[in-house]
Design an enzyme around this catalytic site. Structure first.
Site, PDB file in Angstrom:
ATOM      1  CG  ASN A   9     -22.155 -26.695 -43.479  1.00  0.00           C
ATOM      2  OD1 ASN A   9     -22.796 -26.604 -45.099  1.00  0.00           O
ATOM      3  ND2 ASN A   9     -22.392 -26.030 -43.105  1.00  0.00           N
ATOM      4  CG  HIS A  95     -23.229 -23.131 -39.901  1.00  0.00           C
ATOM      5  ND1 HIS A  95     -23.077 -21.664 -40.207  1.00  0.00           N
ATOM      6  CD2 HIS A  95     -23.070 -24.043 -40.115  1.00  0.00           C
ATOM      7  CE1 HIS A  95     -21.508 -22.349 -40.360  1.00  0.00           C
ATOM      8  NE2 HIS A  95     -21.635 -23.718 -39.771  1.00  0.00           N
ATOM      9  CD  GLU A  97     -20.716 -19.785 -42.716  1.00  0.00           C
ATOM     10  OE1 GLU A  97     -21.441 -20.761 -42.842  1.00  0.00           O
ATOM     11  OE2 GLU A  97     -19.681 -20.374 -42.295  1.00  0.00           O
ATOM     12  CD  GLU A 167     -19.820 -25.827 -37.342  1.00  0.00           C
ATOM     13  OE1 GLU A 167     -19.233 -26.821 -37.945  1.00  0.00           O
ATOM     14  OE2 GLU A 167     -20.808 -25.317 -37.364  1.00  0.00           O
ATOM     15  N   GLY A 173     -13.273 -21.412 -40.535  1.00  0.00           N
ATOM     16  CA  GLY A 173     -12.971 -20.863 -40.898  1.00  0.00           C
ATOM     17  C   GLY A 173     -12.297 -20.230 -40.992  1.00  0.00           C
ATOM     18  CB  SER A 210     -10.180 -24.389 -38.460  1.00  0.00           C
ATOM     19  OG  SER A 210     -10.527 -23.709 -38.982  1.00  0.00           O
TER      20      SER A 210
END
Ligand code: 13P
Length: 252
Positions: A9, A95, A97, A167, A173, A210
């Site tokens: 991604n 996602h 985000e 996730e 991140g 990560s």
């Protein structure tokens, strides 16, 4: 033999020239699909047609989002049909985000998955808990709720033809990946929940958050981890290649 997936991604990174350079670098280090391992990259919308025209040879293309409608007055949106038209085979939906910034709900994510599949794209549906939810022991409950609402909106048949990415939001991140035990535990919970909802087909479950060359082999050794959704490390050709090679080794 079950198929492994390694999905990059790229998020909001890379101009077209840089995207082409990365694809060429990935091909040169053999970070491409092999028997039993599918390699997919999900660049920003602006690079999709450039990459298709250039030729991807062994790397499949995905998008990072799609709208729930085929066409119409939805300024700034992109439909699944348009993504198919520029060569995508996959689309990430839900996602974290986008859940955070665009306030996407599980019902909407389920509708996006349904729409994507209708137009020939395989959805990669993201789920995962926040740090506070994990700390208060609610991980399974959160995953249960997210998946139930997505199945309610999309139907068990759509989910059975999708890919699901676990996730955990706290791992994205941060450099703090889930341990193999945490990943396996969450994936087993998701699988059990899918079984309860009569999703009989073995849905590929990817871990994201990560993922690096250093932790990929351990994650791929988990019985319910079928691959990885990779953010930062997917922008570095050598590191992404090492993750792809770890996936390949895990099938031997
Ligand atoms: P990182 O690999 O950078 O943690 O990102 C994970 C992710 O969000 C992939 O969709």
């Amino acid at each position: 033999m079950r198929t492994r997936f390694v999905v990059g991604n790229w998020k909001m990174n890379l101009l077209r020239g840089e995207a082409l350079e990365l694809i060429e670098a990935l091909k040169s280090v053999d970070a491409v699909s092999h028997e039993h391992v599918s390699v997919v990259v999900c660049p920003p919308f602006t690079a999709l047609s450039t990459l298709t025209e250039h030729g991807l040879q062994g790397i499949e293309l995905g998008a990072q989002n799609c709208h729930v409608s085929q066409k119409g007055a939805f300024t700034g949106e992109v439909s699944a049909e348009m993504l198919r038209d520029v060569g995508c085979s996959y689309v990430i939906v839900g996602h974290s985000e986008r859940r955070r910034d665009q306030h996407e709900t599980d019902a909407e994510i389920g509708r996006k998955a349904l729409h994507a599949l209708q137009f020939g794209l395989r959805p990669i549906i993201c789920v995962g808990e926040q740090l506070e939810e994990r700390q208060s022991g609610m991980t399974h409950e959160v995953l249960h709720r997210q998946i139930s609402e997505i199945i309610e909106a999309a139907g068990a048949d759509v989910v059975s033809k999708s890919v699901i990415a676990y996730e955990p939001v706290w791992a994205i991140g941060t450099g703090l990946a889930a341990t193999t035990e945490q990943a396996q535990d969450a994936h087993a919970a998701i699988r059990a929940h899918l079984d309860q909802h009569a999703v009989t087909h073995r849905v590929p479950l990817l871990y994201g958050g990560s993922v690096t060359a250093a932790n990929a082999a351990g994650l791929f050794s988990c019985p319910d981890v079928d691959g990885a959704l990779v953010g930062g490390a997917s922008l570095k050709a050598m590191e992404f290649a090492q993750i792809v090679h770890a996936a390949r080794d895990s099938t031997r």
